[in-house]
Write an enzyme that holds these catalytic residues in place. Sequence first.
Site, PDB file in Angstrom:
ATOM      1  N   THR A   1       0.847  -1.203   0.000  1.00 28.98           N
ATOM      2  CA  THR A   1       0.000   0.000   0.000  1.00 28.98           C
ATOM      3  C   THR A   1       0.877   1.247   0.000  1.00 28.98           C
ATOM      4  O   THR A   1       0.470   2.300  -0.493  1.00 28.98           O
ATOM      5  CB  THR A   1      -0.944   0.029   1.220  1.00 28.98           C
ATOM      6  OG1 THR A   1      -0.178  -0.030   2.432  1.00 28.98           O
ATOM      7  CG2 THR A   1      -1.924  -1.135   1.185  1.00 28.98           C
TER       8      THR A   1
ATOM      9  N   ARG B   1      -8.440  -6.109   2.095  1.00 29.39           N
ATOM     10  CA  ARG B   1      -9.402  -6.097   3.199  1.00 29.39           C
ATOM     11  C   ARG B   1      -9.326  -4.875   4.095  1.00 29.39           C
ATOM     12  O   ARG B   1     -10.026  -4.790   5.080  1.00 29.39           O
ATOM     13  CB  ARG B   1      -9.213  -7.365   4.055  1.00 29.39           C
ATOM     14  CG  ARG B   1      -9.578  -8.621   3.295  1.00 29.39           C
ATOM     15  CD  ARG B   1      -9.257  -9.889   4.048  1.00 29.39           C
ATOM     16  NE  ARG B   1      -9.692 -11.047   3.292  1.00 29.39           N
ATOM     17  CZ  ARG B   1      -9.032 -11.577   2.286  1.00 29.39           C
ATOM     18  NH1 ARG B   1      -7.883 -11.053   1.913  1.00 29.39           N
ATOM     19  NH2 ARG B   1      -9.492 -12.623   1.629  1.00 29.39           N
TER      20      ARG B   1
ATOM     21  N   HIS C   1       1.355 -17.222  -3.617  1.00 26.52           N
ATOM     22  CA  HIS C   1       0.091 -17.078  -4.344  1.00 26.52           C
ATOM     23  C   HIS C   1       0.315 -16.960  -5.848  1.00 26.52           C
ATOM     24  O   HIS C   1      -0.540 -16.474  -6.578  1.00 26.52           O
ATOM     25  CB  HIS C   1      -0.705 -15.886  -3.817  1.00 26.52           C
ATOM     26  CG  HIS C   1      -1.263 -16.116  -2.450  1.00 26.52           C
ATOM     27  ND1 HIS C   1      -1.671 -15.092  -1.609  1.00 26.52           N
ATOM     28  CD2 HIS C   1      -1.488 -17.267  -1.754  1.00 26.52           C
ATOM     29  CE1 HIS C   1      -2.108 -15.603  -0.474  1.00 26.52           C
ATOM     30  NE2 HIS C   1      -2.009 -16.907  -0.539  1.00 26.52           N
TER      31      HIS C   1
END
Length: 250
Positions: free
Chosen positions: A33, A41, A124
Site C-alpha cells: 500500500t 481487506r 500465491h
Amino acid sequence: MNENANKSGIESLFRLISGSKHCVAFTGAGVSTLSGIRDFRGKNGLYKMPDTEKMFDIDLFYKDPSVYYTLARDFIYDLDEKQPAIVHLVLAKLEKRGMLRSIITQNIDLLHQKAGSKKVIEIHGSPSEHYCPECGYRTTFEKTAPAVRRGEIPECPGCGAVLKPAITFFGESLPARAIEEAMKESEKADLMLVLGSSLVVYPAADLPGITCKNGGKIVIVNDMPTHLDHYAVLHFNDLETVFSSLEKML
C-alpha cells in the site's frame, strides 16, 4: 509486547534481526500500500469495490475471462508504473547484508524483486508468467501487459485460447513447490517478521505459526489485529515508521 515504534522498540527489533541466524520475512498486501497498490481487506481495500471478489474466481475466469482482465487492468497490469516502497527496499538491504535469508510473500506485485531481493517465495503465484491452459504455451508479463492495458484479452498465438496469469485463483491449489519451500523456511526460521498481513488467508496464514511451533520468534507489524498477536515478541502498527527507522540503523 505492543510497541509504538519508539526508539527502544526499534532498537529491540534491530537487535533481534542482528542476532538472528535465520531471519525470514512474511509479507502481505499492507507492504505494498506504501507503493500505491490497494490492499484487499483494509478500510479502502479492493473488496470494498463492486464485483472485485470476482477477479480471482477460477470458474468465472474459464467462463468469462474478460471479467478478470477488466478488473485487473488497473490493479495488476499497471505494475510497471509502481515502485518499491521503504519496506521492500529495507528488506532487500537486509538480505544483501546477510541479515535476512528469504521473503515469503502473499503479494503478486513483483515489487520485492524490483527492490533487489533475490530469494522471494511467491506463495500465491505470480503474474510474471502467463500461460495457455490448452497447449502449455508460456510468455512473460512484459509481453502480455500492453495488450491488457489496451483493453484486449491476451490469446495464445498457437491455439487461440485465452492466456491465464500464473496467479493462484480461488478454487486453485497453491503452487506446490513454493508452499513446500515456504514451509521449510518457516521451520528453519528463528525469527519471522510478519509484515502487512492480517493472516486471514489460509494456508499462508499458518506459516508464522510453524515458526512459533519450532521455537522461533515472530514480530508482527500490521495495522489490523491478527490471531497470532499474542505470540509476537514485538508488535508494531506502522510499517513506514518502523522501516524508516530501521533503515537509519543499517
